[in-house]
Design a protein around this motif. Structure first.
Motif, PDB file in Angstrom:
ATOM      1  N   SER B 288     -11.339   5.730 -44.070  1.00 43.93           N
ATOM      2  CA  SER B 288     -10.357   5.270 -45.051  1.00 43.93           C
ATOM      3  C   SER B 288     -10.823   3.922 -45.583  1.00 43.93           C
ATOM      4  O   SER B 288     -11.588   3.219 -44.930  1.00 43.93           O
ATOM      5  CB  SER B 288      -8.984   5.100 -44.395  1.00 43.93           C
ATOM      6  OG  SER B 288      -8.578   6.312 -43.829  1.00 43.93           O
ATOM      7  N   GLU B 333     -12.242  10.021 -49.901  1.00 46.31           N
ATOM      8  CA  GLU B 333     -10.804   9.807 -49.735  1.00 46.31           C
ATOM      9  C   GLU B 333     -10.040  10.793 -50.585  1.00 46.31           C
ATOM     10  O   GLU B 333     -10.328  10.960 -51.772  1.00 46.31           O
ATOM     11  CB  GLU B 333     -10.436   8.376 -50.122  1.00 46.31           C
ATOM     12  CG  GLU B 333     -10.477   7.431 -48.935  1.00 46.31           C
ATOM     13  CD  GLU B 333      -9.404   6.355 -49.026  1.00 46.31           C
ATOM     14  OE1 GLU B 333      -8.697   6.136 -48.030  1.00 46.31           O
ATOM     15  OE2 GLU B 333      -9.279   5.741 -50.108  1.00 46.31           O
ATOM     16  N   TRP B 351     -11.723   3.649 -39.405  1.00 47.20           N
ATOM     17  CA  TRP B 351     -11.539   5.023 -38.935  1.00 47.20           C
ATOM     18  C   TRP B 351     -11.114   5.029 -37.481  1.00 47.20           C
ATOM     19  O   TRP B 351     -11.238   4.017 -36.773  1.00 47.20           O
ATOM     20  CB  TRP B 351     -12.811   5.834 -39.126  1.00 47.20           C
ATOM     21  CG  TRP B 351     -13.974   5.440 -38.256  1.00 47.20           C
ATOM     22  CD1 TRP B 351     -14.318   6.015 -37.081  1.00 47.20           C
ATOM     23  CD2 TRP B 351     -14.944   4.425 -38.504  1.00 47.20           C
ATOM     24  NE1 TRP B 351     -15.456   5.433 -36.576  1.00 47.20           N
ATOM     25  CE2 TRP B 351     -15.858   4.442 -37.432  1.00 47.20           C
ATOM     26  CE3 TRP B 351     -15.131   3.487 -39.538  1.00 47.20           C
ATOM     27  CZ2 TRP B 351     -16.939   3.570 -37.365  1.00 47.20           C
ATOM     28  CZ3 TRP B 351     -16.208   2.626 -39.455  1.00 47.20           C
ATOM     29  CH2 TRP B 351     -17.101   2.665 -38.372  1.00 47.20           C
TER      30      TRP B 351
END
Lengths: 297, 365, 269
Positions: B288, B333, B351
């Motif tokens: 992310s 993403e 992560w």
């Protein structure tokens, strides 16, 4: 395709691609190669032996000897025929190349669905007798004929005629061996991806430069094969010289033929044959080497 | 149609094939369970096709054994072994019609009444009406099905498929993947499938073996291999991975790894090594992005970086992020967040520890 | 002008084709001629007499049949021998490959006068009687090379996977050959045979050296050329040309139709 990429290698090791039992191979080769040995190689040796024979005094009968002077005699007497042969067949080969290239190019790149039909038409002359087709040129080039009159009107003919001049002989040779030039040219051109020509155009090559830099080099194997297939039979031919030329236009083929079949001077005829073959083979190998297409065969 | 009567395990034992100095297949040992759909996956030249050809009998092994059930078929002639192949680009006999192509094997084995079997087989691959066409009259997908039918009708112990979908376009390939899977389930024969297309292998096979340089790097269910690659080759050939070299500071259930001056957690049961040098990795879709300075939840691995490229692909956005040590990381993403990063943005990649895997350092990229 | 430049190559191409056919047209037209003198060279008067009485001149049809017999026999043997060599060259490794290639290449690089005269030299030295069989022997000799080249190309162009597929599908070596290899190479062999036959049927030079007193069709024409070729010869040659061209064109047309159907079949699915 992984690991198999050297596919030659892999097929060499399998049973199907290339087999390893040479015994079967020799069995397959024996009849054909035997035939070629007995009726091609042995005759050449026999021809060589004959070319050294000496007369016995009886017409048409000769005895084994080592008379090298036969060669000197053959060259001394028939060198003009040799020169004519190579000049006529050389000009005919160049003419055939110039004529055949556009047609082969047309069939390879522009003919579309007519391609197969056009190829049939190129080989169609083989279905009509070689001798009759050659003889037909006597009608076409006749002294009172349209073509001769036309060129005479322009005062282009030194002898005021075409028939029975070297021009007719060269024209006949060009005509007769033209399909042998067209077919290999076509085979080479057909393998060229037409997109290469477009790419050349895209990369700022004019049509002519595109041809010179792309098409012509890629078609060279066809040019080499075609010129050989035209030049070799043309240089040994005597049909065109006999049917279309004057006695002063005779070629080396005529000399061999008359010495063998009329004068029965076998040693001279054999010497002439042998010289002709030696010259042609030398030319062929030099030419193939220079053109860099040794895998022609 | 049921061909599962004599389906048996296929065993390869120490199988080696060398072409001169080049070792195409290097000491391969492998068991392919009866009735499975098995994929040999690898790049060009990895030895997968050579392996397949040795099983088919088209290539003679330099060393080792091939067993079908209990029977040693290592040096059995191809036309005697109960193994059939779907060839790359199909190799359909151009002079025979579809019916005769499919009947070929039966006829060679001296079976007299081939009609019912061939008809049933053509039904299975849904080509009944085309029986009297020549191969050239069929589309690529249809030819592919003929090739499958021609091999399957002999009820082989193992069906080998050599890049069977390579010649098809993308849409047709998807369709045929499902089709082949259906046929395999229906007949229950062992399928051994060679491909360089990782997606194809993962879609169809129960078990995937990833091959590289004549050896198997890793073997298992597609989901397991993807989730937990054991070599960097696998990590990058099967999907993409972000890798980073470091060393293990302390053990336990979660290894503490330091790399590039930062600390990372790696579950010890997800790591090939538990001490010394290590390469840690994570899949791009597990990552992310947060804007620099934004708070990242505790216990997550994180590294700083700067976005160098963002490509919007609809479902997701793919980012390239430059790390401080000049490595480019790939981040996928999903487009659920409203904020989309732009090139130049300073970000933090983060992560979950449980998504991290550890590889042996010799494998470092 | 632009049009001309764009279509220059097709125009030249078609002109060259026309050039190839002019002499054949002359031969055909003169078959309907009633020549003024004994030489059938210039157009005189329309007549069907040659066509109505095609064997009317002694020797014409006899020599024609002789050439047919020689052509068929030499083609049969030459094609079998040549095909065997082609298979050996493509399918086996053996010592002497380059010698074999040379032995195939040389007859094609040797002018016909040399081929003919050297064989005659052999037959003379052996005191072997000239005639039908010496011509057949000579023709087989030059047909072999052409067949080897044509069949070899066909074999090399064949996908090796087809034979592997056959072996994979329970065909042993013999069965693979019979059901896959041979049917696939056959068109190449037939093409080579057709070429061999037309070379043999039309050969004058090599035949002339080795025929002795035998008269083949080309030898008949050569002899007749001195004293005037009978119109029947033109008629017969025209007939052969038309029949051969028709057969080839019809088979091409059938091929073309079939291909068209294939394409239609593919787009329908």
């Amino acid at each position: 395709m992984p690991a198999m990429a050297p596919s030659k290698k892999s097929s060499a090791s399998t049973g199907v691609g290339v087999r390893r039992r040479p015994r079967t191979a020799y069995l397959l080769l024996i009849p054909g190669l035997g035939w070629l040995s007995i009726f091609f190689v042995v005759p050449l040796i026999s021809l060589f032996a004959t070319s050294l024979q000496a007369p016995t005094g009886k017409n048409g009968v000769y005895q084994a000897a080592f008379q090298v002077s036969n060669y000197a005699e053959a060259i001394a007497e028939y060198w003009p025929q040799f020169v004519r042969s190579f000049i006529y067949s050389g000009i005919a080969t160049v003419l055939a190349l110039v004529i055949a290239y556009p047609l082969a190019y047309f069939i390879a790149f522009r003919a579309g669905k007519w391609r197969a039909l056009l190829l049939v038409l190129v080989v169609a002359p083989f279905f009509a007798s070689f001798l009759l087709r050659t003889y037909a040129w006597r009608t076409i080039l006749a002294d009172e004929g349209f073509i001769t009159s036309f060129f005479n009107m322009l005062h282009l003919l030194p002898e005021q005629r075409i028939l029975n001049t070297p021009i007719a002989v060269v024209l006949g040779l060009t005509y007769n061996f033209l399909p042998f030039m067209i077919l290999p040219l076509y085979a080479a051109l057909e393998r060229i991806d037409p997109r290469l020509i477009e790419a050349a155009g895209d990369l700022y090559a004019s049509p002519f430069t595109g041809f010179r830099k792309v098409v012509w080099p890629l078609s060279l194997p066809g040019v080499v094969a075609g010129t050989l297939l035209t030049f070799i039979p043309a240089s040994g031919d005597y049909i065109n010289a006999t049917l279309l030329g004057a006695p002063s236009d005779r070629m080396v083929g005529n000399a061999i033929q008359t010495n063998f079949l009329q004068f029965r001077d076998y040693p001279i005829a054999s010497a002439l044959s042998f010289i002709l073959m030696a010259i042609i083979l030398t030319l062929v190998f030099v030419y193939i080497r220079r053109a860099g297409t040794e895998d022609l065969v | 149609m049921d061909a599962s009567g004599d389906v048996q395990d296929l065993h390869l034992l120490d199988l080696t094939k060398a072409f001169g100095d080049f070792v195409a297949v290097d000491d391969l040992t492998l068991t392919i369970p009866a009735g499975s759909f098995f994929a040999l996956l690898g790049p060009s030249g990895c030895g997968k096709t050579t392996t397949l050809r040795m099983v088919a009998g088209l290539e003679d092994p330099t060393q080792g054994q091939i067993l079908l059930g209990e029977t040693d078929i290592t040096h059995e002639k191809p036309y005697k072994r109960h193994v059939n192949t779907v060839f790359q680009s199909y190799a359909l006999f151009p002079h025979l019609d579809i019916f005769e192509n499919v009947a070929f094997g039966l006829r060679r084995r001296g079976i007299k009444n081939v009609e019912p079997q061939v008809t049933a087989m053509l039904e299975l691959v849904e080509l009944g009406p085309l029986a009297r066409r020549k191969p050239a009259q069929l589309s690529g997908g249809q030819q592919q099905r003929v090739a499958v039918a021609r091999a399957l009708i002999n009820q082989p112990g193992v069906l080998l498929l050599d890049e069977p979908l390579g010649a098809l376009d993308l849409k047709l390939r998807r369709q045929m993947q499902i089709e082949l899977k259906r046929i395999q389930t229906e007949v229950g024969t062992t399928f051994v499938h060679v491909t360089h297309d990782q997606e194809e292998a993962m879609t169809m096979a129960d078990t995937v073996a990833v091959m590289n340089k004549g050896r198997i790097e890793q073997m298992g269910a597609p989901i397991d291999i993807y989730d937990l690659p054991q070599t960097s080759f696998v990590a990058n050939f099967l999907g993409q991975s972000n890798l980073l070299s470091g060393s293990v500071n302390s053990g336990g259930d979660v290894l503490e790894v330091s790399a590039q001056g930062q600390r990372f957690g790696v579950p010890s049961n997800r790591s090939v090594v538990t001490s010394g040098d290590i390469v840690i990795g994570v899949r791009p879709e597990k990552l992310s992005l947060a804007a620099a300075g934004e708070q990242v939840a505790d216990g997550r691995n994180a590294i700083p970086g700067r976005v160098t490229d963002a490509s919007f692909t609809g479902v997701s956005t793919q980012y390239l992020v430059m790390t401080p040590w000049d490595a480019e990381w790939v981040v996928f993403e999903q487009n659920r967040a409203s904020a989309i990063m732009r090139p130049g943005d300073e970000v933090t990649i983060h992560w979950e520890v449980r998504h991290t895997f550890g590889l042996a350092p010799a494998e470092a990229v | 002008m632009r049009w001309l430049r764009k279509n220059l190559i097709p125009i030249i191409g078609i002109l060259v084709l026309v050039y190839l056919f002019i002499p054949i047209a002359v031969v055909a037209v003169l078959s309907f001629n009633k020549p003024a003198g004994k030489f059938n060279i210039a157009w005189n008067e329309f007549s069907l007499s040659a066509w109505q009485n095609i064997c009317g001149v002694p020797g014409v049809c006899g020599s024609f049949v002789t050439s047919l017999e020689i052509g068929l026999l030499a083609t049969l043997v030459g094609t079998i021998f040549g095909t065997m060599i082609a298979f050996a060259l493509v399918r086996y490794r053996f010592r002497g490959r380059s010698t074999t290639n040379l032995l195939i290449f040389l007859p094609m690089a040797t002018p016909e006068v040399v081929l003919g005269s050297s064989l005659l030299a052999l037959f003379l030295n052996l005191a072997f009687p000239l005639g039908f069989w010496t011509v057949v022997i000579a023709h087989i000799m030059f047909i072999i090379s052409f067949v080897v080249v044509a069949v070899k190309a066909r074999l090399q162009g064949m996908d090796p996977r087809l034979e592997e597929a056959a072996r994979d599908l329970y065909a042993d070596a013999r069965s693979t050959f019979r059901h896959v290899t041979f049917p696939l190479v056959l068109p190449g062999i037939l093409g080579a045979a057709l070429l061999g036959f037309s070379l043999s049927f039309d050969d004058y030079i090599i035949s002339a050296f080795n025929a002795g007193t035998l008269v083949t069709f080309p030898i008949y024409i050569w002899g007749a050329a001195q004293r005037g070729i009978p119109v029947q010869v033109n008629a017969l040659a025209t007939l052969v040309f038309v029949i051969a061209l028709t057969i080839v064109l019809v088979s091409q047309f059938i091929n073309y139709r079939r291909r068209r159907m294939l394409e239609a079949g593919m787009s329908a699915d």
